[in-house]
Design an enzyme around this catalytic site. Structure first.
Site, PDB file in Angstrom:
ATOM      1  N   GLU A 127      -5.087   4.407   5.781  1.00 51.18           N
ATOM      2  CA  GLU A 127      -4.934   4.068   4.229  1.00 51.18           C
ATOM      3  C   GLU A 127      -5.156   5.137   3.370  1.00 51.18           C
ATOM      4  OE1 GLU A 127      -5.977  -0.030   2.664  1.00 51.18           O
ATOM      5  OE2 GLU A 127      -6.633   1.215   0.907  1.00 51.18           O
ATOM      6  N   SER A 134     -11.076  -0.141   3.057  1.00 51.43           N
ATOM      7  CA  SER A 134     -10.604  -0.246   4.446  1.00 51.43           C
ATOM      8  C   SER A 134      -9.777   1.218   4.816  1.00 51.43           C
ATOM      9  CB  SER A 134      -9.299  -1.239   4.150  1.00 51.43           C
ATOM     10  OG  SER A 134      -9.879  -2.458   4.001  1.00 51.43           O
ATOM     11  N   ARG A 161       0.783  -1.263   0.028  1.00 52.37           N
ATOM     12  CA  ARG A 161       0.038  -0.033   0.229  1.00 52.37           C
ATOM     13  C   ARG A 161       0.750   1.319  -0.054  1.00 52.37           C
ATOM     14  NH1 ARG A 161      -2.611  -3.654  -0.544  1.00 52.37           N
ATOM     15  NH2 ARG A 161      -4.925  -4.121   0.021  1.00 52.37           N
TER      16      ARG A 161
HETATM   17  C1  LIG Z   1     -15.512   0.040  -1.421  1.00 54.13           C
HETATM   18  C2  LIG Z   1     -14.028   0.226  -1.380  1.00 54.13           C
HETATM   19  C3  LIG Z   1     -13.168  -0.915  -1.695  1.00 54.13           C
HETATM   20  C4  LIG Z   1     -11.873  -0.535  -1.665  1.00 54.13           C
HETATM   21  N1  LIG Z   1     -11.004  -1.670  -1.920  1.00 54.13           N
HETATM   22  C5  LIG Z   1      -9.741  -1.520  -2.404  1.00 54.13           C
HETATM   23  C6  LIG Z   1      -8.857  -2.802  -2.287  1.00 54.13           C
HETATM   24  O1  LIG Z   1      -9.328  -4.020  -2.213  1.00 54.13           O
HETATM   25  N2  LIG Z   1      -7.491  -2.697  -2.567  1.00 54.13           N
HETATM   26  C7  LIG Z   1      -7.010  -1.296  -2.476  1.00 54.13           C
HETATM   27  O2  LIG Z   1      -5.793  -1.113  -2.832  1.00 54.13           O
HETATM   28  N3  LIG Z   1      -7.813  -0.006  -2.411  1.00 54.13           N
HETATM   29  C8  LIG Z   1      -9.092  -0.351  -2.221  1.00 54.13           C
HETATM   30  N4  LIG Z   1      -9.901   0.877  -2.324  1.00 54.13           N
HETATM   31  C9  LIG Z   1      -9.242   2.199  -2.304  1.00 54.13           C
HETATM   32  C10 LIG Z   1      -9.391   3.075  -3.416  1.00 54.13           C
HETATM   33  O3  LIG Z   1     -10.281   2.243  -4.295  1.00 54.13           O
HETATM   34  C11 LIG Z   1      -8.114   2.906  -4.379  1.00 54.13           C
HETATM   35  O4  LIG Z   1      -7.000   3.315  -3.283  1.00 54.13           O
HETATM   36  C12 LIG Z   1      -8.073   3.730  -5.464  1.00 54.13           C
HETATM   37  O5  LIG Z   1      -6.981   3.469  -6.226  1.00 54.13           O
HETATM   38  C13 LIG Z   1      -8.278   5.103  -5.557  1.00 54.13           C
HETATM   39  O6  LIG Z   1      -8.632   5.508  -6.560  1.00 54.13           O
HETATM   40  P1  LIG Z   1      -9.429   7.102  -6.790  1.00 54.13           P
HETATM   41  O7  LIG Z   1      -9.456   7.126  -8.250  1.00 54.13           O
HETATM   42  O8  LIG Z   1     -10.603   7.332  -6.177  1.00 54.13           O
HETATM   43  O9  LIG Z   1      -7.959   7.971  -6.099  1.00 54.13           O
HETATM   44  P2  LIG Z   1      -8.539   9.083  -4.937  1.00 54.13           P
HETATM   45  O10 LIG Z   1      -9.250   8.711  -3.999  1.00 54.13           O
HETATM   46  O11 LIG Z   1      -9.082  10.360  -5.793  1.00 54.13           O
HETATM   47  O12 LIG Z   1      -6.966   9.762  -4.636  1.00 54.13           O
HETATM   48  C14 LIG Z   1      -6.311   8.672  -3.869  1.00 54.13           C
HETATM   49  C15 LIG Z   1      -4.759   9.291  -3.772  1.00 54.13           C
HETATM   50  O13 LIG Z   1      -4.038   9.112  -4.957  1.00 54.13           O
HETATM   51  C16 LIG Z   1      -3.849  10.264  -5.375  1.00 54.13           C
HETATM   52  N5  LIG Z   1      -4.119  10.573  -6.752  1.00 54.13           N
HETATM   53  C17 LIG Z   1      -5.116  10.283  -7.462  1.00 54.13           C
HETATM   54  N6  LIG Z   1      -4.914  10.474  -8.802  1.00 54.13           N
HETATM   55  C18 LIG Z   1      -3.668  10.696  -9.081  1.00 54.13           C
HETATM   56  C19 LIG Z   1      -3.105  10.780 -10.169  1.00 54.13           C
HETATM   57  N7  LIG Z   1      -3.543  10.816 -11.427  1.00 54.13           N
HETATM   58  N8  LIG Z   1      -1.583  11.308  -9.976  1.00 54.13           N
HETATM   59  C20 LIG Z   1      -0.895  11.431  -8.787  1.00 54.13           C
HETATM   60  N9  LIG Z   1      -1.841  11.094  -7.640  1.00 54.13           N
HETATM   61  C21 LIG Z   1      -2.992  10.600  -7.655  1.00 54.13           C
HETATM   62  C22 LIG Z   1      -4.289  11.347  -4.438  1.00 54.13           C
HETATM   63  O14 LIG Z   1      -4.034  12.622  -4.363  1.00 54.13           O
HETATM   64  C23 LIG Z   1      -4.831  10.398  -3.257  1.00 54.13           C
HETATM   65  O15 LIG Z   1      -3.395  10.872  -2.485  1.00 54.13           O
HETATM   66  C24 LIG Z   1     -11.436   0.765  -1.680  1.00 54.13           C
HETATM   67  C25 LIG Z   1     -12.290   1.811  -1.631  1.00 54.13           C
HETATM   68  C26 LIG Z   1     -13.576   1.757  -1.675  1.00 54.13           C
HETATM   69  C27 LIG Z   1     -14.196   2.899  -1.544  1.00 54.13           C
END
Ligand SMILES: Cc1cc2nc3c(=O)[nH]c(=O)nc-3n(C[C@H](O)[C@H](O)[C@H](O)COP(=O)(O)OP(=O)(O)OC[C@H]3O[C@@H](n4cnc5c(N)ncnc54)[C@H](O)[C@@H]3O)c2cc1C
Length: 347
Positions: free
Chosen positions: A343, A247, A174
């Site tokens: 996380e 999580s 992570r």
């Molecule tokens: C129901 C649920 C289940 C989940 N299950 C998992 C799982 O099984 N495993 C897991 O690893 N995660 C899980 N997650 C967490 C999440 O889905 C991941 O971390 C995902 O990659 C976040 O994507 P996002 O586009 O929503 O990022 P955001 O939430 O918008 O951003 C997350 C982080 O990434 C940065 N970021 C976003 N885009 C960029 C970019 N283009 N360049 C640089 N930095 C950037 C942001 O600044 C922030 O720090 C879960 C979330 C939910 C709601």
């Protein structure tokens, strides 16, 4: 209010923008400026503007791993670029470029439909492709780092577009160089190396049982994706119905000696070897054993489905959810002497 959508610029700017619809906790927050970027070439121009060059910039994908506890005083930059391109392909594998704004789960389904193997265990993780390397997303025994060839970024400290190869991404559990240097990189695209055959990972949390329930004895990636999607739908609250970010705590990495003494006191505590003299403990077990599962304080709560998932039952503020998270951390620290790390990004 500025609301600039000049044709051809490749971006849109909104002043004092609401972020409530842009985070899966559905908490209220505002950005001084919200910029949606549809063409990555626009970044050169945008990072020439003083607000982006010198001010606080937060890159936001689908907001599924962020908790806003306050408004953002600077620019929120949303990378909305789209496109999947096969760069090279042979009988064994292909190299595929995916723009940062593509939806991760859609890309997993695309890769399975194209006959690639490996990403199926990462199905149904919310968010964008651009955010996926950030925390080296992982699930069901697989992490994205196994398939990343290189990551295209805008490097803010060098004011130029460049690439980081897999080793340069510094992937860990992570974690990555992108997470460790949050103000430096904007991820604009990810290049994946996707194999056509890959050892299936089925020995994780009920996958074989789900495949058996579906009547499948010789699973292919599409069946594994379906089985894992079903398990996830049962186990995790749907953020469209109850706000959450998956999580909330990482599984803590502790010295093996501490894990061994905890195991003597609590034989049921799940723990796994993590290398380099460390053990990984189950954060869910620690939180549940402290009695937090299902707890509710106003509209902030802990899911009754999953002890690691903090939820917004309705009108909780980000600060209220954060206060609950801190209470849980203190409870686990007091009872087990273990420090839980959040996380999501906490703003
Ligand atoms: C129901 C649920 C289940 C989940 N299950 C998992 C799982 O099984 N495993 C897991 O690893 N995660 C899980 N997650 C967490 C999440 O889905 C991941 O971390 C995902 O990659 C976040 O994507 P996002 O586009 O929503 O990022 P955001 O939430 O918008 O951003 C997350 C982080 O990434 C940065 N970021 C976003 N885009 C960029 C970019 N283009 N360049 C640089 N930095 C950037 C942001 O600044 C922030 O720090 C879960 C979330 C939910 C709601």
């Amino acid at each position: 209010m500025i609301n600039a959508t000049a044709e051809g610029t490749g971006y849109t700017i909104v002043e004092n923008a609401s972020l409530e619809g842009r985070n899966t906790f559905h908490v209220a927050a505002r950005a001084a400026l919200l910029i949606d970027v549809r063409r990555r070439e626009a970044l050169t121009e945008l990072f020439g503007f003083a607000a982006l060059k010198n001010g606080p910039v937060l890159v936001l994908g689908e907001g599924s791993n962020v908790l806003f506890t306050r408004d953002w005083p600077g620019v929120v930059l949303s990378i909305a670029t789209r496109g999947i391109t096969v760069l090279e392909s042979d009988a064994e594998r292909a190299r595929v470029r995916v723009e940062a704004g593509e939806n991760w789960n859609d890309f997993v389904h695309w890769s399975v439909a194209q006959g690639f193997a490996g990403l199926e265990n990462l199905v149904a993780i919310p968010g964008t492709v651009g955010a996926a390397p950030m925390q080296n997303i992982g699930a069901y025994g697989v992490e994205i780092r196994e398939f990343v060839h290189r990551v295209e970024v805008w490097d803010r400290s060098e004011a130029r577009a460049t690439h980081l190869d897999n080793a340069g991404c510094g992937f860990a559990y992570r974690d990555s160089v992108f997470k460790r240097a949050p103000d430096r990189y904007v991820i604009t695209a990810v290049e994946f190396e996707l194999p056509r055959t890959h050892a299936m990972r089925l020995d994780y949390a009920g996958v074989r049982e789900e495949l058996a329930a579906l009547g499948i004895d010789t699973p292919r990636p599409a069946a594994i994706a379906e089985a894992i999607t079903r398990i996830r739908m049962r186990k995790l609250p749907n953020p469209q119905i109850v706000g959450n970010a998956g999580s909330f705590f990482k599984n803590p990495l502790v010295p093996e000696s501490l894990a061994a003494s905890l195991a003597r006191e609590h034989p049921a505590l799940p723990a796994w070897p993590a290398g380099e003299g460390l053990s990984k403990l189950s954060a869910a077990w620690l939180v549940e054993t402290c009695g937090f599962k299902g707890l509710r304080e106003g509209d902030a709560g802990v899911s009754s489905q999953h002890a690691l998932v903090l939820v917004n039952h309705g009108k909780a503020t980000g600060a209220e959810i954060h206060a609950l998270a801190e209470r849980i951390r203190a409870g686990v620290r007091e009872r087990f002497g273990v420090e839980l790390q959040p996380e999501p990004l906490i703003v």
